[in-house]
Design an enzyme around this catalytic site. Structure first.
Site, short mmCIF file in Angstrom:
data_model
loop_
_atom_site.label_atom_id
_atom_site.label_comp_id
_atom_site.label_asym_id
_atom_site.label_seq_id
_atom_site.Cartn_x
_atom_site.Cartn_y
_atom_site.Cartn_z
N GLU A 94 0.83 -1.21 0.00
CA GLU A 94 0.00 0.00 0.00
C GLU A 94 0.86 1.26 0.00
O GLU A 94 1.93 1.29 0.60
CB GLU A 94 -0.86 0.03 1.26
CG GLU A 94 -1.85 -1.11 1.31
CD GLU A 94 -2.54 -1.21 2.67
OE1 GLU A 94 -2.69 -0.17 3.36
OE2 GLU A 94 -2.92 -2.32 3.04
N CYS A 121 -0.62 -3.54 15.18
CA CYS A 121 -0.41 -3.24 13.76
C CYS A 121 -0.96 -4.33 12.85
O CYS A 121 -0.73 -5.52 13.08
CB CYS A 121 1.09 -3.07 13.53
SG CYS A 121 1.49 -2.67 11.82
N1 SAH Z 1 7.96 -0.21 10.92
C1 SAH Z 1 8.08 1.20 10.96
C2 SAH Z 1 7.26 1.92 9.91
C3 SAH Z 1 5.90 1.41 9.61
S1 SAH Z 1 4.63 1.64 10.80
C4 SAH Z 1 7.76 1.72 12.35
O1 SAH Z 1 7.46 0.92 13.22
O2 SAH Z 1 7.87 2.91 12.58
C5 SAH Z 1 4.28 3.35 10.72
C6 SAH Z 1 3.70 3.91 12.00
O3 SAH Z 1 2.33 3.50 12.17
C7 SAH Z 1 4.43 3.46 13.23
O4 SAH Z 1 4.58 4.53 14.13
C8 SAH Z 1 3.50 2.42 13.79
O5 SAH Z 1 3.74 2.17 15.14
C9 SAH Z 1 2.15 3.04 13.49
N2 SAH Z 1 1.03 2.11 13.53
C10 SAH Z 1 0.98 0.83 13.16
N3 SAH Z 1 -0.25 0.31 13.37
C11 SAH Z 1 -0.99 1.30 13.87
C12 SAH Z 1 -2.34 1.39 14.30
N4 SAH Z 1 -3.17 0.34 14.25
N5 SAH Z 1 -2.78 2.58 14.76
C13 SAH Z 1 -1.95 3.65 14.81
N6 SAH Z 1 -0.68 3.63 14.43
C14 SAH Z 1 -0.20 2.47 13.98
#
Ligand code: SAH
Length: 357
Positions: A94, A121
């Protein structure tokens, strides 16, 4: 360089493209004609200013795939566009195109799936399928630009995957996307978000690229963080913040922190106090003046996790505590709320519905 396998054109630097052309019996100056066109989204066959024989040789020796738009959702609320891109092997990732006052930013994916296992996540539920190549990272930017007709001004690596778990491809992508003869996006307009791979943060710092590092912190104590982010058992909060400090010292670039607010888990007033104390103590002592910025994100509810987002009142109170302690806090504006724009959910949904078709 050996060109035994078919080279992926979008992953090559101009220098490597020159070498490839030489190996095909072509003059190397053609790289200067071809590289900009590849990065505009043209395959060799589509390049009208290149001779037929050259095009043929290139097509035989190389591959060129832009991610294909498999699904596209446009938010009626704010124009955010979410793409489900299909890669050359059928895997999907995505990307999200967001409009801000200062321009258009794309959020790209760095892996198909993810191995980091963060509990809230959606992207990590099926584990990591594979890394994206530099050309596939770049391809998301090119394909979204072409499809939307927008000039893309900035990139955030906050889509599916852990960018530092795909280190070499990400670093090569940063070099490619920054090239003036290509997409030409300045390092200062690029952010990389990580859950905290300390060894890789140090490797990145050593490169001294002026990109913005974003740390997914989500908790201020090790017990809470380990419970929602398994990586914390390998690199705890102290180790992570020490790496942040080294990063700042090496690059002079500010670091921003992501903090996902989960009702009843990490959103209390005490948690906010603890976060402020932690950041001020670990980052401000020797590194006087390091600007600290926290992005607060009410968690997007993923059905498998069972976590619920914090209420508006708790979010406001949390932000107020940080501000009172000298830490800039912004509550992330939810873009594309109507199209499920947080990454990972569309890929998962599509895979599930295809299973049931
Ligand atoms: N792996 C990297 C980048 C991808 S996730 C990281 O961990 O930073 C991008 C961002 O979205 C991260 O801050 C992650 O913690 C957040 N994220 C993932 N799932 C989420 C959710 N369900 N609600 C809010 N933020 C979320």
């Amino acid at each position: 360089m050996e060109f035994s396998q078919k080279s992926e054109l979008l992953s090559l630097t101009p220098r490597e493209l020159e070498e490839l052309l030489l190996s095909l019996g072509e003059p190397k100056y053609r790289a200067g004609q071809i590289f900009p066109q590849l990065h505009k989204g043209l395959s060799p066959e589509e390049m009208t200013n290149i001779g037929k024989l050259t095009r043929q040789r290139l097509s035989e020796a190389t591959t060129y795939h832009l991610p294909r738009v498999k699904r596209k959702l446009v938010s009626a609320l704010d124009g955010t566009v979410k793409y489900l891109f299909e890669l050359s092997d059928g895997n999907c990732v995505e990307s999200v195109l967001m409009q801000y006052e200062h321009g258009t930013t794309i959020c790209i994916s760095t892996q198909v799936g993810c191995n980091m296992g963060c509990r809230f996540c959606a992207s990590t539920i099926g584990g990591k399928v594979r890394n994206l190549t530099p050309g596939e990272l770049l391809g998301q930017v090119i394909a979204a630009g072409r499809d939307s007709g927008e000039r893309i001004d900035g990139i955030v690596m906050m889509g599916i995957g852990e960018p530092l778990d795909n280190f070499d491809a990400v670093v090569r992508f940063l070099d490619l996307v920054n090239r003036p003869e290509g997409v030409n996006i300045g390092y200062r307009h690029i952010s990389l978000s990580t859950c905290g791979l300390v060894d890789k943060i140090d490797r990145l710092a050593a490169l001294r690229l002026p990109i913005t590092l974003s740390i997914s912190l989500h908790a201020a104590d090790d017990e809470t963080r380990s419970a929602i982010m398994p990586i914390n058992r390998k690199y705890n909060i102290a180790a992570l913040l020490a790496a942040c400090k080294r990063y700042f010292e090496a690059t002079g670039r500010r670091i921003s922190f992501e903090y996902t607010l989960i009702a009843g888990k990490n959103d209390s007033r005490e948690a906010a106090e603890q976060l402020a104390l932690l950041l001020n103590r670990s980052l401000r002592t020797r590194t006087e003046g390091m600007p600290i910025h926290v992005n607060l994100i009410p968690v997007n509810e993923v059905k498998e996790s069972g976590f619920q987002r914090s209420g508006a009142k708790a979010v406001k109170a949390f932000a107020a505590v940080l501000e009172r302690n000298g830490i800039r806090a912004t509550v992330r504006r939810t873009l594309g709320a109507d199209i499920n724009a947080s990454c990972g959910q569309l890929r998962k949904e599509t895979a599930e519905s295809e299973l049931h078709e």
